[in-house]
Design a protein around this motif. Structure first.
Motif, PDB file in Angstrom:
ATOM      1  N   ASP A  83      39.303  46.417  74.615  1.00  0.00           N
ATOM      2  CA  ASP A  83      39.039  46.650  73.188  1.00  0.00           C
ATOM      3  C   ASP A  83      37.642  47.227  73.018  1.00  0.00           C
ATOM      4  O   ASP A  83      36.686  46.756  73.630  1.00  0.00           O
ATOM      5  N   LEU A  84      37.579  48.234  72.181  1.00  0.00           N
ATOM      6  CA  LEU A  84      36.328  48.985  72.096  1.00  0.00           C
ATOM      7  C   LEU A  84      36.139  49.557  70.700  1.00  0.00           C
ATOM      8  O   LEU A  84      37.103  49.956  70.035  1.00  0.00           O
ATOM      9  N   VAL A  85      34.905  49.583  70.270  1.00  0.00           N
ATOM     10  CA  VAL A  85      34.559  50.319  69.057  1.00  0.00           C
ATOM     11  C   VAL A  85      33.422  51.250  69.445  1.00  0.00           C
ATOM     12  O   VAL A  85      32.423  50.805  70.019  1.00  0.00           O
ATOM     13  N   ALA A  86      33.592  52.551  69.200  1.00  0.00           N
ATOM     14  CA  ALA A  86      32.549  53.487  69.604  1.00  0.00           C
ATOM     15  C   ALA A  86      32.259  54.480  68.491  1.00  0.00           C
ATOM     16  O   ALA A  86      33.147  54.847  67.723  1.00  0.00           O
ATOM     17  N   LYS A  90      38.352  53.275  67.578  1.00  0.00           N
ATOM     18  CA  LYS A  90      38.609  51.840  67.702  1.00  0.00           C
ATOM     19  C   LYS A  90      39.821  51.645  68.597  1.00  0.00           C
ATOM     20  O   LYS A  90      40.874  52.227  68.349  1.00  0.00           O
ATOM     21  N   VAL A  91      39.641  50.876  69.661  1.00  0.00           N
ATOM     22  CA  VAL A  91      40.756  50.552  70.540  1.00  0.00           C
ATOM     23  C   VAL A  91      41.021  49.060  70.406  1.00  0.00           C
ATOM     24  O   VAL A  91      40.115  48.246  70.574  1.00  0.00           O
ATOM     25  N   GLY A  92      42.230  48.732  70.048  1.00  0.00           N
ATOM     26  CA  GLY A  92      42.615  47.320  69.955  1.00  0.00           C
ATOM     27  C   GLY A  92      43.997  47.174  70.547  1.00  0.00           C
ATOM     28  O   GLY A  92      44.966  47.567  69.931  1.00  0.00           O
ATOM     29  N   GLY A  93      44.090  46.664  71.769  1.00  0.00           N
ATOM     30  CA  GLY A  93      45.375  46.572  72.452  1.00  0.00           C
ATOM     31  C   GLY A  93      45.898  47.968  72.741  1.00  0.00           C
ATOM     32  O   GLY A  93      45.195  48.793  73.312  1.00  0.00           O
ATOM     33  N   LYS A 122      46.766  49.984  70.310  1.00  0.00           N
ATOM     34  CA  LYS A 122      46.571  50.774  69.095  1.00  0.00           C
ATOM     35  C   LYS A 122      45.200  51.430  69.130  1.00  0.00           C
ATOM     36  O   LYS A 122      44.187  50.759  69.298  1.00  0.00           O
TER      37      LYS A 122
END
Lengths: 133, 308
Positions: free
Chosen positions: A38-41, A68-71, A73
Motif C-alpha cells: 500500500d502506497l500513497v505517492a 494511491k495503491v490499496g490492495g 485498487k
C-alpha cells in the motif's frame, strides 16, 4: 490484476483492469505490479503508462497529482492528463520552443522551476503523441 | 364588438410569440443543463478521492492541526462569498441565494463579527447594492458559463490567502448545492478552516462515496499504514491546495448547473402559462366573434322585418 482508476479534476480519464502501470512520481519513475505494498505517492510530470489486460498499453501525459495503491485498487489522481489523440503536436512543439527560449533567461528561481516543469510537460506530451505510431 | 375581437386577437398573437420565446429558452436551458450536470458529476470522483486521501493521512497519525488550513480560531472577521447567476429569468433562484446570503451576513454582524462580503454574479451584486449591503469585491466576468478547473484558481487565491494570512478567521460560501436533479437548496458551506469531520462526508454529501475507500480505512485501523512517498506531510502540503481548488471548482460547476435547472423549470412554467392563456383567450375570441355574428344577424333580420 489491478483495478486502475485515473481521474482528473474535470473528468474520469480511465477505468479498467490492468497488469501493471508506470507512473512518474515526484521522485522518479514508479512501477506498480500486483501485490504492491500500500502506497500513497505524490506525482510529478511525465508519462503514465497502463498495461491493460489484453497486453496493449495506454499512455497519458500527466502533470501533478497523487497515486494511491490499496490492495489491488490503484487510484491515480492527476492534475492534468492528455492522451495521444488529444495532443496537438505542432502546438506543443511551439510551446516547447517558447519555454526553452524563456528558460535561457528566467526571471526568478520560482519561474525557473515552473519553466522546467513546463518543459517536461511539453516533452512528455510529445513523447506520448509519438508513441501512438 | 368588432373592436373587442380585434383586441383579443392581438393579445393572442403577443402571448403566442412570448410562448415561443420561453419555449426556446426552456430548450436552451435544458441543453446547457445536460452539459453542466455532466460537469458536476465528473468533478465528483476527484474530490471524493482527495477527501479519501486526506482521511487516510489523518488516520495515519499525522497531526493535521499543524497545517494552518485546519486552524480553528475565534471568529472575529469572516469572509462571506455569495454566488448568484449573471442572468435572471430563472424563477426564485437568485432571490433565494440572496436571501440566505443576507441572512448569514446579518447573523454574523449581530454576533459582533466583521464580514468581508464578496459577491459573484450580476444579479446578486445588483441586489446587494440595492439593499445597501456593502461588498468588498464583486465578480461578474469571472463567473463563467462553462467553468474549467483553472477558473477556480482565481477564487482559490482570493479566498484562501486572507485566511492563511490571518486577516479573516473563516471563509463561508453561499451557493446552490446540487444534491440531485430535483434538489439544489441554497447552502452555506464553511470552506475554511477545513473541518476534520467534513472529510468524512456529512455536509458535503460525500457520504455515499465512502464505500470505495472503506478498505483503506479498515487497513489503517488494523495498524498497517501505507507507505508515503515522499512523506505524508509533503503529500498533505500538495494536497490541500488541490483540495480547496477542486472544492471551489465543484461549487462553480454546481452553481451553473443549478442555475440552468432553475431556468428550465421557470421557462417551462412560463410556457405552460402562456399555453393556458392562449386557450382562454381563444375561447374569449370565439365568444366575441360569435356575439358579433349574432348581433349582425339580428340587425339584418331586424332590418328585413322593418321593410315588411
Amino acid at each position: 490484476m489491478l483495478d486502475v482508476v485515473v481521474v482528473s479534476p474535470a473528468r474520469p480519464v480511465y477505468e479498467g483492469r490492468a497488469k501493471g502501470l508506470r507512473v512518474p512520481s515526484a521522485e522518479g519513475q514508479l512501477g506498480i505490479q500486483p501485490k504492491h505494498a500500500d502506497l500513497v505517492a505524490a506525482l510529478g510530470v511525465g508519462e503514465l503508462k497502463i498495461e491493460r489486460e489484453d497486453g496493449k498499453t495506454d499512455a497519458f501525459a500527466v502533470w501533478g497529482g497523487f497515486l494511491k495503491v490499496g490492495g489491488t485498487k490503484v487510484t491515480v489522481l492527476v492534475d492534468r492528463a492528455e492522451k495521444a489523440a488529444e495532443i496537438d503536436k505542432a502546438a506543443v512543439q511551439k510551446e516547447l520552443e517558447e519555454t526553452k527560449k524563456a528558460l535561457r533567461a528566467p526571471k526568478s528561481d520560482e519561474s525557473y522551476t515552473q519553466l522546467m516543469e513546463q518543459r517536461a510537460w511539453c516533452q512528455s506530451r510529445i513523447r506520448v503523441a509519438d508513441s501512438r505510431l | 364588438m368588432a373592436e373587442q375581437a380585434k383586441v383579443i386577437r392581438k393579445r393572442i398573437k403577443s402571448v403566442s410569440s412570448t410562448k415561443k420565446i420561453t419555449k426556446t429558452m426552456e430548450m436552451v436551458a435544458g441543453a446547457k443543463l445536460r452539459v453542466a450536470q455532466q460537469r458536476v458529476q465528473s468533478s465528483g470522483p476527484y474530490l471524493d478521492n482527495l477527501r479519501g486521501l486526506m482521511r487516510e493521512i489523518g488516520a495515519c497519525g499525522v497531526d493535521v492541526t499543524r497545517w494552518p488550513h485546519f486552524e480553528t480560531r475565534e471568529v472575529k472577521r469572516s469572509l462571506l462569498w455569495i454566488i448568484t447567476a449573471n442572468r435572471g429569468l430563472c424563477g426564485a433562484f437568485n432571490t433565494n441565494l440572496i436571501r440566505l446570503g443576507k441572512k448569514t451576513y446579518e447573523q454574523k454582524i449581530a454576533g459582533g463579527i466583521e464580514v468581508d462580503l464578496h459577491a459573484s454574479g450580476r444579479k446578486g451584486v445588483a441586489a446587494l447594492r440595492y439593499q445597501g449591503v456593502p461588498t468588498v469585491a464583486t465578480y461578474i466576468d469571472e463567473m463563467k458559463d462553462r467553468p474549467e478547473p483553472s477558473d477556480a484558481d482565481f477564487f482559490q487565491k482570493i479566498l484562501t490567502e486572507p485566511f492563511l494570512n490571518g486577516d479573516v478567521d473563516e471563509v463561508v460560501v453561499v451557493y446552490p448545492h446540487w444534491i440531485n436533479s430535483a434538489r439544489q437548496p441554497p447552502t452555506a458551506l464553511r470552506l475554511l478552516p477545513i473541518a476534520p469531520e467534513s472529510e468524512t462526508g456529512g455536509t458535503e454529501g460525500g457520504g455515499k462515496q465512502t464505500d470505495g475507500d472503506a478498505p483503506g480505512q479498515k487497513r489503517s485501523a488494523h495498524g498497517v499504514t501505507p507507505l508515503f512517498e515522499p512523506s505524508a506531510e509533503e503529500i498533505l502540503d500538495r494536497l490541500l491546495p488541490l483540495y480547496l481548488r477542486q472544492t471551489i471548482y465543484s461549487i462553480l460547476a454546481e452553481a451553473v448547473a443549478s442555475e440552468q435547472f432553475a431556468r428550465r423549470v421557470a421557462m417551462k412554467l412560463a410556457t405552460d402559462n402562456a399555453e393556458e392563456m392562449v386557450t382562454n383567450l381563444t375561447r374569449d375570441y370565439n365568444k366575441a366573434r360569435q356575439a358579433q355574428i349574432t348581433k349582425e344577424l339580428a340587425e339584418i333580420i331586424g332590418g328585413a322585418e322593418a321593410l315588411k
